[in-house]
Design a protein around this motif. Structure first.
Motif, PDB file in Angstrom:
ATOM      1  N   LYS A 353       0.793  -1.104   0.046  1.00 43.61           N
ATOM      2  CA  LYS A 353      -0.043   0.182  -0.113  1.00 43.61           C
ATOM      3  C   LYS A 353       0.952   1.353   0.085  1.00 43.61           C
ATOM      4  O   LYS A 353       1.793   1.325   0.712  1.00 43.61           O
ATOM      5  N   MET A 354       0.461   2.186  -0.793  1.00 41.60           N
ATOM      6  CA  MET A 354       1.447   3.418  -1.028  1.00 41.60           C
ATOM      7  C   MET A 354       0.257   4.701  -1.252  1.00 41.60           C
ATOM      8  O   MET A 354      -0.743   4.277  -2.312  1.00 41.60           O
ATOM      9  N   PRO A 355       0.762   5.747  -1.002  1.00 39.40           N
ATOM     10  CA  PRO A 355      -0.140   7.046  -1.458  1.00 39.40           C
ATOM     11  C   PRO A 355      -0.067   7.064  -2.863  1.00 39.40           C
ATOM     12  O   PRO A 355       1.134   6.699  -3.599  1.00 39.40           O
ATOM     13  N   MET A 356      -1.058   7.417  -3.447  1.00 37.63           N
ATOM     14  CA  MET A 356      -1.102   7.635  -4.988  1.00 37.63           C
ATOM     15  C   MET A 356      -0.240   8.516  -5.523  1.00 37.63           C
ATOM     16  O   MET A 356       0.088   9.800  -5.033  1.00 37.63           O
ATOM     17  N   GLY A 357       0.682   8.013  -6.649  1.00 36.55           N
ATOM     18  CA  GLY A 357       1.691   8.967  -7.247  1.00 36.55           C
ATOM     19  C   GLY A 357       1.647   8.979  -8.823  1.00 36.55           C
ATOM     20  O   GLY A 357       0.482   8.505  -9.193  1.00 36.55           O
ATOM     21  N   GLU A 358       2.755   8.950  -9.451  1.00 34.87           N
ATOM     22  CA  GLU A 358       2.761   9.002 -11.117  1.00 34.87           C
ATOM     23  C   GLU A 358       2.709   7.659 -11.377  1.00 34.87           C
ATOM     24  O   GLU A 358       3.549   6.537 -10.788  1.00 34.87           O
ATOM     25  N   LEU A 359       1.926   7.302 -12.382  1.00 35.40           N
ATOM     26  CA  LEU A 359       1.725   5.965 -12.994  1.00 35.40           C
ATOM     27  C   LEU A 359       2.703   6.031 -14.361  1.00 35.40           C
ATOM     28  O   LEU A 359       2.445   7.034 -15.060  1.00 35.40           O
ATOM     29  N   PRO A 360       3.141   4.971 -14.882  1.00 35.17           N
ATOM     30  CA  PRO A 360       3.358   3.703 -14.416  1.00 35.17           C
ATOM     31  C   PRO A 360       4.372   3.486 -13.177  1.00 35.17           C
ATOM     32  O   PRO A 360       5.331   4.420 -12.968  1.00 35.17           O
ATOM     33  N   ILE A 361       4.153   2.501 -12.310  1.00 38.82           N
ATOM     34  CA  ILE A 361       5.096   2.154 -11.370  1.00 38.82           C
ATOM     35  C   ILE A 361       5.374   0.846 -11.175  1.00 38.82           C
ATOM     36  O   ILE A 361       4.460   0.239 -11.413  1.00 38.82           O
ATOM     37  N   THR A 362       6.440   0.264 -10.596  1.00 42.24           N
ATOM     38  CA  THR A 362       6.510  -1.015 -10.231  1.00 42.24           C
ATOM     39  C   THR A 362       6.574  -1.346  -8.903  1.00 42.24           C
ATOM     40  O   THR A 362       7.505  -0.557  -8.151  1.00 42.24           O
ATOM     41  N   VAL A 363       6.123  -2.240  -8.546  1.00 42.35           N
ATOM     42  CA  VAL A 363       5.959  -2.731  -7.015  1.00 42.35           C
ATOM     43  C   VAL A 363       6.396  -4.156  -6.958  1.00 42.35           C
ATOM     44  O   VAL A 363       5.833  -5.023  -7.864  1.00 42.35           O
ATOM     45  N   GLU A 364       7.060  -4.382  -5.935  1.00 48.97           N
ATOM     46  CA  GLU A 364       7.589  -6.024  -5.803  1.00 48.97           C
ATOM     47  C   GLU A 364       6.748  -6.456  -4.525  1.00 48.97           C
ATOM     48  O   GLU A 364       6.599  -6.079  -3.490  1.00 48.97           O
ATOM     49  N   LEU A 365       6.351  -7.902  -4.753  1.00 45.92           N
ATOM     50  CA  LEU A 365       5.620  -8.583  -3.765  1.00 45.92           C
ATOM     51  C   LEU A 365       6.594  -9.835  -3.626  1.00 45.92           C
ATOM     52  O   LEU A 365       7.067 -10.480  -4.272  1.00 45.92           O
ATOM     53  N   SER A 366       6.559 -10.092  -2.122  1.00 48.73           N
ATOM     54  CA  SER A 366       7.247 -11.315  -1.555  1.00 48.73           C
ATOM     55  C   SER A 366       6.499 -11.761  -0.402  1.00 48.73           C
ATOM     56  O   SER A 366       5.471 -11.195   0.134  1.00 48.73           O
ATOM     57  N   ASP A 367       7.202 -12.738   0.181  1.00 46.02           N
ATOM     58  CA  ASP A 367       6.341 -13.340   1.564  1.00 46.02           C
ATOM     59  C   ASP A 367       6.503 -12.071   2.564  1.00 46.02           C
ATOM     60  O   ASP A 367       5.841 -12.130   3.492  1.00 46.02           O
ATOM     61  N   ALA A 368       7.478 -10.979   2.386  1.00 45.51           N
ATOM     62  CA  ALA A 368       7.704 -10.219   3.534  1.00 45.51           C
ATOM     63  C   ALA A 368       6.455  -9.366   3.396  1.00 45.51           C
ATOM     64  O   ALA A 368       6.286  -8.386   4.230  1.00 45.51           O
ATOM     65  N   ASN A 369       5.563  -9.174   2.262  1.00 50.12           N
ATOM     66  CA  ASN A 369       4.350  -8.382   2.212  1.00 50.12           C
ATOM     67  C   ASN A 369       3.092  -9.137   2.799  1.00 50.12           C
ATOM     68  O   ASN A 369       2.119  -8.739   2.622  1.00 50.12           O
TER      69      ASN A 369
END
Length: 427
Positions: A353-369
């Motif tokens: 989850k993050m405040p809305m910013g400029e798109l496109p944006i790259t997000v990484e998902l792992s077990d830490a999330n």
């Protein structure tokens, strides 16, 4: 007075207008025609008298009489045409009134919904067999909605069926009807307050909503589960997460420690729990004033320790359809999360989850999330990736959210790259 009766009266007045107006107009025209006919006939009699008295020649009388008879025929033709026109107006008005009443009845009584309700009742046994007994993977969201409608109808005649209400709540969760799910779970708990499955299902929904009041309520239910079953690891995990999200550091550390005793040291989850405890102990060392400024830990974000240890499993680039560019909320949030694509659980396995910013944006998902250490991204095979822009700051779907989805098969041996296009506005 209901909308049906108000609209019905209006339509009745309109229909009466179609009848009365032509009648009034036609009545006046008929009176004028009768008057003209009477005058013409009177003039014909006068012509005969004038010829008899020698005031008018026979030829002149015949010519004048011919003109008068032509005028009389014109009057009669006009009267016939007016009568035909009036009947046409009455016929059209009557048809419009009938159509208007039919449309009104259909809309007010929601005939399509009634037919859908009847179908749901008929299909309930078949859907129950597929969804509950067989766990049919081909079940669609429409099937779940039909099943929920049929089950809700059945519960009107057996309101003390706690199992039925719990099942209905779970179906509502699967179709993202969170408020309806809460109502169903509450009805089930009124009947059986200590039903462990209902308490766990309701607590899971409250955690998913992730609001202060709901987190407090979830903690009450989870503590009740642990009173009844102290070794319930699912309840321990949810209680630890609720306490962490709410900023109750002492309870969070205590509960994570209790949960750790049930997990083998070689399990990946054990390392995640230890990292979470370390992060909480570090937060506990902050002064009271700093804690007050920082506020409760409500956002689902990985700790530093977790981020270092957990390998990235999925990289998601989020883009936005141009048609939705003007609908981004000013103070919105971007959620990127992964959940089980089979629908077995609606709880996200990983969330950023993050405040809305400029798109496109790259997000990484792992077990830490992961939201809960007992449900991690690496445990899944078929994954539904969701990118969502929301003004509420709530991971649950709400009307007006902008969303894009992508279903993938998770390859745990390497970091996969995916792109999600946010291209729909939720109704």
């Amino acid at each position: 007075m209901s909308v049906f009766w108000i609209t019905g009266i209006v339509l009745l007045l309109v229909a009466a207008g179609f009848v009365v107006f032509p009648w009034l107009v036609e009545g006046r025209k008929r009176q004028d025609t009768l008057t003209n006919t009477r005058l013409i006939r009177q003039r014909l009699l006068e012509l005969e008298r004038e010829e008899h008295e020698g005031l008018l020649s026979h030829q002149d009388r015949l010519e004048t009489e011919k003109d008068l008879k032509i005028a009389l025929l014109d009057e009669q033709d006009s009267q016939t045409q007016n009568a035909t026109s009036a009947r046409g107006v009455l016929l059209i008005g009557g048809l419009l009134s009938v159509v208007g009443v039919a449309v009104l009845y259909f809309q007010v009584n929601n005939v399509s919904a009634l037919n859908n309700w009847q179908d749901a009742k008929v299909q309930l046994p078949e859907l129950a067999e597929r969804i509950v007994t067989q766990g049919d993977a081909s079940v669609t969201e429409e099937d779940l909605q039909q099943f929920a409608l049929g089950l809700r109808t059945k519960l009107t005649s057996s309101e003390d069926d706690a199992i039925g209400w719990t099942l209905l709540g779970r179906v509502y969760v699967a179709t993202n009807r969170v408020e309806s799910a809460m109502d169903a779970f509450e009805r089930a708990l009124e009947i059986e307050p200590d039903n462990l499955e209902t308490l766990a299902s309701y607590s899971q929904v409250l955690l998913m909503v992730n609001q202060e009041s709901y987190l407090a309520q979830a903690k009450v239910y989870l503590n009740r589960i642990l009173e009844l079953d102290p070794q319930n690891t699912g309840a321990l995990g949810m209680l630890a997460m609720a306490a962490t999200q709410q900023g109750d550091t002492e309870l969070a550390i205590e509960t994570w420690q209790r949960l750790k005793t049930f997990v083998p040291k070689e399990a990946p989850i054990y390392q995640s729990i230890e990292a979470q405890i370390a992060q909480l102990e570090e937060n506990a060392s902050i002064t009271t004033d700093s804690l007050a400024e920082q506020g409760p830990l409500t956002d689902v974000e990985p700790s530093a320790a977790e981020s270092d240890d957990a390998p990235v499993l999925v990289s998601v680039t989020v883009t936005l359809d141009n048609s939705l560019a003007g609908k981004i909320p000013q103070n919105g949030f971007l959620f990127v999360y992964a959940q089980d694509a089979s629908g077995a659980s609606r709880m996200p396995a990983a969330v950023v989850k993050m405040p809305m910013g400029e798109l496109p944006i790259t997000v990484e998902l792992s077990d830490a999330n992961s939201v809960m250490p007992t449900l991690t991204l690496s445990q899944l095979s078929n994954v539904l990736l969701v990118a969502k822009i929301s003004e509420s700051g709530n991971v649950m779907k709400t009307s007006g959210d902008l969303q894009g989805t992508l279903e993938i098969t998770l390859n745990k041996s390497k970091n996969e790259q995916y792109t999600i296009l946010i291209n729909e506005e939720l109704p």
